[in-house]
Design an enzyme around this catalytic site. Structure first.
Site, PDB file in Angstrom:
ATOM      1  N   CYS A 383       0.831  -1.212   0.000  1.00 46.67           N
ATOM      2  CA  CYS A 383       0.000   0.000   0.000  1.00 46.67           C
ATOM      3  C   CYS A 383       0.867   1.265   0.000  1.00 46.67           C
ATOM      4  CB  CYS A 383      -0.995  -0.043   1.150  1.00 46.67           C
ATOM      5  SG  CYS A 383      -2.460   0.929   0.780  1.00 46.67           S
ATOM      6  N   HIS A 509      -3.747  -5.007   0.496  1.00 45.29           N
ATOM      7  CA  HIS A 509      -3.223  -5.485   1.782  1.00 45.29           C
ATOM      8  C   HIS A 509      -3.295  -7.016   1.844  1.00 45.29           C
ATOM      9  CE1 HIS A 509      -2.631  -1.700   3.915  1.00 45.29           C
ATOM     10  NE2 HIS A 509      -3.648  -1.254   3.199  1.00 45.29           N
ATOM     11  N   GLU A 511      -1.806  -8.959   3.653  1.00 42.84           N
ATOM     12  CA  GLU A 511      -1.667  -9.494   5.020  1.00 42.84           C
ATOM     13  C   GLU A 511      -3.012  -9.862   5.649  1.00 42.84           C
ATOM     14  OE1 GLU A 511      -1.265  -6.367   4.123  1.00 42.84           O
ATOM     15  OE2 GLU A 511      -1.652  -4.916   5.713  1.00 42.84           O
TER      16      GLU A 511
HETATM   17  N1  GLN Z   1      -2.037   6.788   2.742  1.00 44.49           N
HETATM   18  C1  GLN Z   1      -2.106   6.029   1.546  1.00 44.49           C
HETATM   19  C2  GLN Z   1      -3.454   6.177   0.849  1.00 44.49           C
HETATM   20  O1  GLN Z   1      -4.404   6.581   1.434  1.00 44.49           O
HETATM   21  C3  GLN Z   1      -1.820   4.568   1.817  1.00 44.49           C
HETATM   22  C4  GLN Z   1      -2.810   3.912   2.709  1.00 44.49           C
HETATM   23  C5  GLN Z   1      -2.339   2.593   3.250  1.00 44.49           C
HETATM   24  O2  GLN Z   1      -1.149   2.294   3.255  1.00 44.49           O
HETATM   25  N2  GLN Z   1      -3.241   1.793   3.777  1.00 44.49           N
HETATM   26  O3  GLN Z   1      -3.556   5.859  -0.311  1.00 44.49           O
END
Ligand code: GLN
Length: 552
Positions: A383, A509, A511
């Site tokens: 992410c 994600h 995970e």
């Molecule tokens: N802050 C970034 C976004 O909003 C990444 C978010 C995250 O890593 N969950 O896109």
């Protein structure tokens, strides 16, 4: 017709006793006795969900397939069981009150005064009933917090009433407590447990089973004393001792103390014999690893135990699958800034940059990624980790020195990560990110494709910002492969560097979809690459020594 049975799990004495793990373990044991289980958590705080809370306050926000942002205990439920989870599996006081207030505004209460009892408690009971049904044998409902908390009161009231509604024979109350060992006195103390059960009984809940967290053995005498004072059967006082190796041992200690048998008997469930041979085999692998590998997790909330919970778990899962111990080195991104990547990261076998929000730590993460890219250290970005990887690539490979994400620098010259049009108009914070399960098409032969062994995969998301497609061509020309996109090709989901031993970053994600018995393919691929690097380094070192010896 199936009468769904209900287990309510409360906690006493102190928080952080591992109630979520205990519930997940109970769920797992019942599933493995052939029962169809559902799990649910009530969190008595007033936020509608944990999505707006800082990781310092709450730990990780766990995202489900349907996009619900939930408590991290739901992560344990998914790692231990196969029970399907949805937004009906996590309720807060805020969410319950929101529903009650919406009904009041619509006039659904027909002129009545709206009160905690019965209207709020009815809403809570409806939330429990939502999980029951023809295809469900047991619903396990965990009540967050500790007995005696002001916010928890309506939930306790509701679960007490629940037994009146469906019959006590269909409900079971399990109370998780702590039996501290006082070194000075040289003995364990049962008084806190007595007090906490007294609190429960004040509300009208008589626990059927007490699960006692202890550091040392709970002697027969102790168990009998607790039973007598708390009005439960001696065999229903179950010891749950601290685990030496792994959280995945918790179900075993509950089995040793016959908790599964007791639940099946007390609820009159028709269940088969327990089979946890695969789980035991997995624990054997945890206890007897053949290799070791060190992975650096470079993040912003490193000091806080629970902020990257699922990432740490997924690394462990990959290690279990590869019979290796994964030593996780938690690294504060700002330390990389202060001390330099070489000093902080030299010697690690792999570098992972997890998700996150806001500016702090970003320069250190970018520095860590540069180190991984230039030194050929296996890298996995998740992410924000992907977003930092493309910024690093833009600045140091493509030559766009002013590249950034508009989350950090709104008017930067090269916004390689930016908001999509749909996100520009959003003003509210809660629940408005790109959330939940999305499909991703993988490029044949890419690392991601090799790891998954599939061309179309589904992963969970939680972010606002995306890779800016205007830069795709430039990046490709400089050696970055966009190995995963949304099936329509519009959103970049996975990037990698084919010239590097293992450099993969994902917008999703992964995970949230890893289990101890089935490690997530990308985590497995990453840890495997790190292991290979370590082995290669070892071999090279041995060869160097041998050469030195033969020369002398
Ligand atoms: N802050 C970034 C976004 O909003 C990444 C978010 C995250 O890593 N969950 O896109």
């Amino acid at each position: 017709m199936t009468q769904t049975k209900h287990i309510f799990v409360t906690g006493g004495v102190v928080s952080s006793l591992g109630k979520g793990l205990t519930c997940a373990s109970i769920g797992m044991l019942l599933e493995r006795r052939g029962l169809r289980v559902r799990l649910q958590k009530f969190d008595p705080y007033i936020n509608v969900d944990p999505g707006t809370m800082s990781p310092y306050q709450h730990g990780e926000v766990y995202v489900l397939d349907d996009g619900a942002e939930t408590d991290l205990d739901l992560g344990h439920y998914e790692r231990f069981t196969n029970a399907p989870l949805s937004r009906d599996c996590n309720y807060t006081t805020g969410k319950i009150y929101q529903a009650v207030i919406n009904k009041e505004r619509q006039g659904d209460y027909l002129g009545r005064t709206v009160q905690v009892i019965p209207h709020v408690t009815d809403e809570i009971k409806a939330a429990v009933r939502k999980l029951a049904g023809e295809d469900v044998d047991v619903v396990i409902t965990e009540l967050g917090g500790t007995v005696g908390d002001i916010e928890g009161r309506p939930f306790l009231e509701a679960i007490r009433q629940f037994a009146l509604d469906i019959g006590k024979q269909n409900c079971l109350y399990i109370h998780l407590t702590f039996v501290p060992f006082l070194k000075a006195a040289g003995e364990a103390k049962t008084k806190p447990t007595q007090h906490s059960v007294e609190k429960l009984r004040e509300i009208g809940i008589q626990p059927d089973i007490l699960v006692c967290r202890t550091e040392r053995e709970l002697t027969k005498d102790m168990a009998e004393k607790i039973a007598l004072f708390c009005n439960v059967e001696p065999r229903a006082v179950i010891e749950e001792r601290d685990k030496e190796f792994s959280i995945y041992e918790v179900p075993l200690s509950l089995v040793e103390n016959r908790l599964d048998e007791l639940i099946v008997e007390k609820l009159g469930l028709r269940a088969r014999m327990l089979d946890i041979s695969d789980w035991r085999a997995m624990l054997q692998r945890i206890k007897n690893p053949t290799h070791e590998v060190t992975i650096a997790v470079v993040g912003k909330y490193i000091k806080y135990q629970d902020a990257y919970k699922s990432v740490y778990e997924s690394l462990d899962h990959a290690g279990i699958g590869l019979s290796s111990r994964v030593v996780i080195r938690r690294i504060e991104a700002e330390d990389v800034e202060r001390e330099g990547a070489e000093r902080v990261l030299g010697g690690v076998d792999g570098i992972l940059v997890p998700g996150g929000f806001g500016y702090r730590g970003i320069p250190g993460k970018i520095e860590a990624i540069r180190f991984a890219r230039e030194r050929g250290v296996p890298f996995f970005g998740i992410c924000l980790g992907l977003q930092c990887a493309v910024i690093e690539f833009a600045r140091n490979v493509v030559g766009l020195t002013d590249a950034n994400t508009t989350e950090i620098e709104r008017n930067c010259q090269h916004p390689v990560v930016c908001l999509l049009d749909a996100q520009h108009t959003i003003t509210q914070m809660g629940g408005t990110m790109r959330l939940g399960l999305y499909p991703c098409a993988l490029v044949e032969g890419s690392r991601a494709h090799q790891a998954y062994g599939q061309a179309l995969v589904h992963e969970r998301h939680r972010h606002r910002y995306e890779f800016n497609n205007q830069y795709r061509q430039q990046f490709t020309a400089n050696g970055m492969l966009f190995s995963g996109t949304s099936p329509d090709g519009k959103l970049v989901e996975v990037v990698e560097l084919p010239a590097h031993p293992w450099f993969v970053a994902v917008q999703c994600h992964p995970e949230f979809r890893s289990k101890p018995t089935h490690a997530h393919p990308l985590f497995r691929g990453f840890v495997k690459a790190a292991l290979e690097r370590r082995e290669a380094k070892k071999k090279a070192e041995a060869a160097r020594r041998a050469a030195l010896l033969s020369a002398s």
